[in-house]
Write an enzyme that holds these catalytic residues in place. Structure first.
Site, PDB file in Angstrom:
ATOM      1  N   ARG A  85       0.819  -1.218   0.000  1.00  0.00           N
ATOM      2  CA  ARG A  85       0.000   0.000   0.000  1.00  0.00           C
ATOM      3  C   ARG A  85       0.856   1.273   0.000  1.00  0.00           C
ATOM      4  O   ARG A  85       0.469   2.276   0.613  1.00  0.00           O
ATOM      5  CB  ARG A  85      -0.946   0.049   1.211  1.00  0.00           C
ATOM      6  CG  ARG A  85      -2.112  -0.898   1.148  1.00  0.00           C
ATOM      7  CD  ARG A  85      -3.263  -0.350   0.310  1.00  0.00           C
ATOM      8  NE  ARG A  85      -4.136  -1.435  -0.117  1.00  0.00           N
ATOM      9  CZ  ARG A  85      -5.239  -1.814   0.521  1.00  0.00           C
ATOM     10  NH1 ARG A  85      -5.637  -1.161   1.573  1.00  0.00           N
ATOM     11  NH2 ARG A  85      -5.944  -2.826   0.095  1.00  0.00           N
TER      12      ARG A  85
ATOM     13  N   ARG B 217      -3.604   6.219   0.846  1.00  0.00           N
ATOM     14  CA  ARG B 217      -4.205   7.437   1.392  1.00  0.00           C
ATOM     15  C   ARG B 217      -3.340   8.181   2.404  1.00  0.00           C
ATOM     16  O   ARG B 217      -3.668   9.289   2.792  1.00  0.00           O
ATOM     17  CB  ARG B 217      -5.563   7.096   2.017  1.00  0.00           C
ATOM     18  CG  ARG B 217      -6.621   6.794   0.988  1.00  0.00           C
ATOM     19  CD  ARG B 217      -7.846   6.160   1.615  1.00  0.00           C
ATOM     20  NE  ARG B 217      -7.565   4.798   2.034  1.00  0.00           N
ATOM     21  CZ  ARG B 217      -8.468   3.971   2.562  1.00  0.00           C
ATOM     22  NH1 ARG B 217      -9.698   4.377   2.776  1.00  0.00           N
ATOM     23  NH2 ARG B 217      -8.136   2.746   2.893  1.00  0.00           N
TER      24      ARG B 217
ATOM     25  N   ARG C 159      -7.250  11.112  -5.979  1.00  0.00           N
ATOM     26  CA  ARG C 159      -8.395  10.206  -5.888  1.00  0.00           C
ATOM     27  C   ARG C 159      -9.697  10.947  -5.578  1.00  0.00           C
ATOM     28  O   ARG C 159     -10.784  10.391  -5.798  1.00  0.00           O
ATOM     29  CB  ARG C 159      -8.143   9.158  -4.789  1.00  0.00           C
ATOM     30  CG  ARG C 159      -7.124   8.085  -5.142  1.00  0.00           C
ATOM     31  CD  ARG C 159      -7.759   6.842  -5.766  1.00  0.00           C
ATOM     32  NE  ARG C 159      -8.846   6.326  -4.969  1.00  0.00           N
ATOM     33  CZ  ARG C 159     -10.135   6.485  -5.245  1.00  0.00           C
ATOM     34  NH1 ARG C 159     -10.507   7.117  -6.328  1.00  0.00           N
ATOM     35  NH2 ARG C 159     -11.060   5.991  -4.450  1.00  0.00           N
TER      36      ARG C 159
HETATM   37  C1  LIG Z   1      -7.603  -7.439   0.725  1.00  0.00           C
HETATM   38  C2  LIG Z   1      -7.125  -6.553  -0.397  1.00  0.00           C
HETATM   39  C3  LIG Z   1      -7.892  -5.599  -1.123  1.00  0.00           C
HETATM   40  N1  LIG Z   1      -7.049  -5.013  -2.045  1.00  0.00           N
HETATM   41  C4  LIG Z   1      -5.784  -5.541  -1.935  1.00  0.00           C
HETATM   42  C5  LIG Z   1      -5.817  -6.542  -0.936  1.00  0.00           C
HETATM   43  C6  LIG Z   1      -4.658  -7.436  -0.569  1.00  0.00           C
HETATM   44  C7  LIG Z   1      -3.709  -6.768   0.355  1.00  0.00           C
HETATM   45  C8  LIG Z   1      -4.203  -6.686   1.766  1.00  0.00           C
HETATM   46  O1  LIG Z   1      -4.286  -7.717   2.412  1.00  0.00           O
HETATM   47  O2  LIG Z   1      -4.472  -5.542   2.188  1.00  0.00           O
HETATM   48  C9  LIG Z   1      -4.597  -5.251  -2.753  1.00  0.00           C
HETATM   49  C10 LIG Z   1      -4.302  -3.851  -3.112  1.00  0.00           C
HETATM   50  N2  LIG Z   1      -5.147  -2.766  -3.122  1.00  0.00           N
HETATM   51  C11 LIG Z   1      -4.476  -1.663  -3.542  1.00  0.00           C
HETATM   52  C12 LIG Z   1      -3.178  -2.049  -3.918  1.00  0.00           C
HETATM   53  C13 LIG Z   1      -2.263  -1.090  -4.647  1.00  0.00           C
HETATM   54  C14 LIG Z   1      -0.871  -1.109  -4.610  1.00  0.00           C
HETATM   55  C15 LIG Z   1      -0.183  -0.716  -3.307  1.00  0.00           C
HETATM   56  O3  LIG Z   1      -0.020  -1.608  -2.454  1.00  0.00           O
HETATM   57  O4  LIG Z   1       0.263   0.436  -3.203  1.00  0.00           O
HETATM   58  C16 LIG Z   1      -3.039  -3.409  -3.606  1.00  0.00           C
HETATM   59  C17 LIG Z   1      -1.812  -4.302  -3.738  1.00  0.00           C
HETATM   60  C18 LIG Z   1      -5.021  -0.296  -3.670  1.00  0.00           C
HETATM   61  C19 LIG Z   1      -6.099   0.115  -2.771  1.00  0.00           C
HETATM   62  N3  LIG Z   1      -7.253  -0.571  -2.512  1.00  0.00           N
HETATM   63  C20 LIG Z   1      -8.026   0.161  -1.676  1.00  0.00           C
HETATM   64  C21 LIG Z   1      -7.370   1.389  -1.367  1.00  0.00           C
HETATM   65  C22 LIG Z   1      -7.920   2.519  -0.510  1.00  0.00           C
HETATM   66  C23 LIG Z   1      -9.165   3.165  -1.026  1.00  0.00           C
HETATM   67  C24 LIG Z   1      -9.024   4.346  -1.956  1.00  0.00           C
HETATM   68  O5  LIG Z   1      -7.968   4.647  -2.505  1.00  0.00           O
HETATM   69  O6  LIG Z   1     -10.042   5.002  -2.167  1.00  0.00           O
HETATM   70  C25 LIG Z   1      -6.156   1.359  -2.058  1.00  0.00           C
HETATM   71  C26 LIG Z   1      -5.114   2.428  -2.099  1.00  0.00           C
HETATM   72  C27 LIG Z   1      -9.370  -0.265  -1.224  1.00  0.00           C
HETATM   73  C28 LIG Z   1      -9.451  -1.624  -0.670  1.00  0.00           C
HETATM   74  N4  LIG Z   1      -9.373  -2.776  -1.398  1.00  0.00           N
HETATM   75  C29 LIG Z   1      -9.490  -3.855  -0.547  1.00  0.00           C
HETATM   76  C30 LIG Z   1      -9.665  -3.360   0.768  1.00  0.00           C
HETATM   77  C31 LIG Z   1      -9.850  -4.199   1.998  1.00  0.00           C
HETATM   78  C32 LIG Z   1      -9.632  -1.953   0.685  1.00  0.00           C
HETATM   79  C33 LIG Z   1      -9.712  -0.951   1.810  1.00  0.00           C
HETATM   80  C34 LIG Z   1     -11.051  -0.386   2.007  1.00  0.00           C
HETATM   81  C35 LIG Z   1     -11.018   0.773   2.988  1.00  0.00           C
HETATM   82  O7  LIG Z   1     -10.126   0.841   3.819  1.00  0.00           O
HETATM   83  O8  LIG Z   1     -11.920   1.612   2.871  1.00  0.00           O
HETATM   84  C36 LIG Z   1      -9.350  -5.269  -0.972  1.00  0.00           C
END
Ligand SMILES: Cc1c2[nH]c(c1CCC(=O)O)Cc1[nH]c(c(CCC(=O)O)c1C)Cc1[nH]c(c(CCC(=O)O)c1C)Cc1[nH]c(c(C)c1CCC(=O)O)C2
Length: 365
Positions: free
Chosen positions: A35, A39, A48
């Site tokens: 990540r 954010r 975003r």
């Molecule tokens: C379980 C999982 C997800 N997504 C991902 C996983 C596996 C890694 C882990 O175990 O955390 C993988 C992921 N998601 C994102 C990345 C981008 C690359 C990086 O790591 O910088 C990666 C590698 C962007 C993202 N994916 C997400 C964000 C944040 C939301 C946004 O940007 O608006 C980002 C930067 C959203 C997301 N997507 C997911 C979740 C649980 C969330 C968070 C929701 C929240 O907190 O509101 C599903």
């Protein structure tokens, strides 16, 4: 403007991450953060703002910009493409929305085995996920060879659990109910996911990804017995099939498996055709080395919350971590992703501590 294809990429200047993944000697320990495009960066929040999450994922130029942002601030040794693991269930025909304050949400999750009929039988990965491939190609050009670009996917069990739970969950009891009540349908779904994932990863490499990480984020909700039946075989199948195909094409792309809270499976994971095993912070570095017996490179595993500590403390924690893992066949990272309230300066302190301490340790060898 000209759109460049997946060829004639700029020469790679910093290959420490790739060398460490292969267990080779490096001048410093490479470091990146899960990540790292997220954010906690004000410029990420600004880019975003007001935009739908999955629409952003579908816009290659936006993915490219978000992937590059952390590299402008910190000397990370790798970049990971901005995307999400849930684009795979979308490609299989499911609706997924990112709901503010709630996280990913499936309005119509799978409830019973009959619901598998709602999924696309044959997924045209190039058509459904071509936007990810475009984002990777564009980013690999725009990164100008500074560091390698990592592609990724969710693992079958983790994606299955989202598709059945319909979102985040504490118990994952709906998804686990399938494992105990509908084992055959579970295996069918896991096989379907595996087939899509293999093609998806190969497409990412063809598009320019220089390493691949498989996120088994929900390993910890399974026990050793269920993991061996419902997660491990598919993780192995993915690595085996991707590697065999790449070999045919004379390609060699390191693969990382990250099974969060899967410490009980560490020995098995180290014998699953992945070059690198990613670790969360619940595993002691030295015992991880002993249990994996020098078979793989290791990645991880500082508690992300250690970034709330003062800088000097972060530096001490990193030093201990480096001493525990050793500097060879090691990629520094956090034990999970960065949280939105983290201070970018602490991330900078983490990266600097890894580089400074590891350079010193390697020189003194
Ligand atoms: C379980 C999982 C997800 N997504 C991902 C996983 C596996 C890694 C882990 O175990 O955390 C993988 C992921 N998601 C994102 C990345 C981008 C690359 C990086 O790591 O910088 C990666 C590698 C962007 C993202 N994916 C997400 C964000 C944040 C939301 C946004 O940007 O608006 C980002 C930067 C959203 C997301 N997507 C997911 C979740 C649980 C969330 C968070 C929701 C929240 O907190 O509101 C599903």
């Amino acid at each position: 403007t000209e759109v460049k294809g997946p060829a004639n990429f700029p020469q790679l200047q910093n290959d420490t991450f790739l060398r460490a993944a292969r267990g080779e000697e490096t001048e410093h320990v490479p470091v990146w953060c899960m990540r790292q495009a997220g954010r906690y960066l004000p410029e990420f929040r600004e880019s975003r703002a007001g935009k739908d999450f999955f629409e952003t994922c579908q816009t290659p130029a936006a993915c490219c910009e978000l992937t590059l942002q952390p590299l402008r601030r910190f000397p990370f040794d790798a970049a990971i493409i901005f995307s999400d693991i849930l684009v795979v269930p979308q490609a299989m025909g499911m609706d997924v929305q990112m709901v503010a304050g709630k996280g990913p949400t499936f309005p119509e999750p799978l409830k019973e085995p009959e619901d598998l009929q709602r999924l696309r039988v044959k997924v045209d990965v190039g058509k459904e996920l071509g936007y990810v491939f475009k984002a990777i190609t564009l980013t690999r050009h725009k990164i100008e060879g500074k560091v390698p670009l990592i592609g990724f996917t969710g693992a079958p069990w983790t994606l299955m659990s989202y598709m059945i739970e319909g979102g985040g969950s504490n118990t994952h009891s709906k998804a686990k109910r399938w494992l105990y009540r509908h084992p055959e349908a579970s295996h069918m779904l896991l096989r379907m996911l595996t087939d899509v994932i293999v093609e998806y990863l190969l497409g990412q490499v063809a598009a320019g990804a220089q390493a691949l990480q498989v996120f088994e984020s929900h390993a910890g909700i399974l026990g050793p017995v269920e993991f061996k039946e419902f997660a491990l075989p598919y993780l192995r199948d993915i690595a085996r099939r991707v590697k065999d195909k790449l070999k045919e094409a004379g390609q060699d792309v390191p693969m990382i498996v990250f099974a969060k809270d899967g410490h009980y499976a560490l020995e098995d994971l180290s014998q699953s055709h992945y070059e690198v095993v990613g670790l969360d912070w619940t595993i002691d570095p030295q015992s991880a080395r002993e249990r994996t017996g020098g078979k793989v490179s290791l990645q991880g595993n500082m508690d992300p919350c250690a970034l709330y500590a003062p800088k000097e403390r972060i530096s001490d924690i990193v030093k201990k971590m480096l001493e525990g893992f050793g500097t060879r066949a090691y990629i520094a990272n956090l034990g999970h992703g960065l949280y939105p309230d983290m201070d970018p300066e602490s991330v900078g302190a983490f990266v600097e501590a890894v580089h400074t301490h590891s350079r010193q340790m390697i020189k003194q060898k």
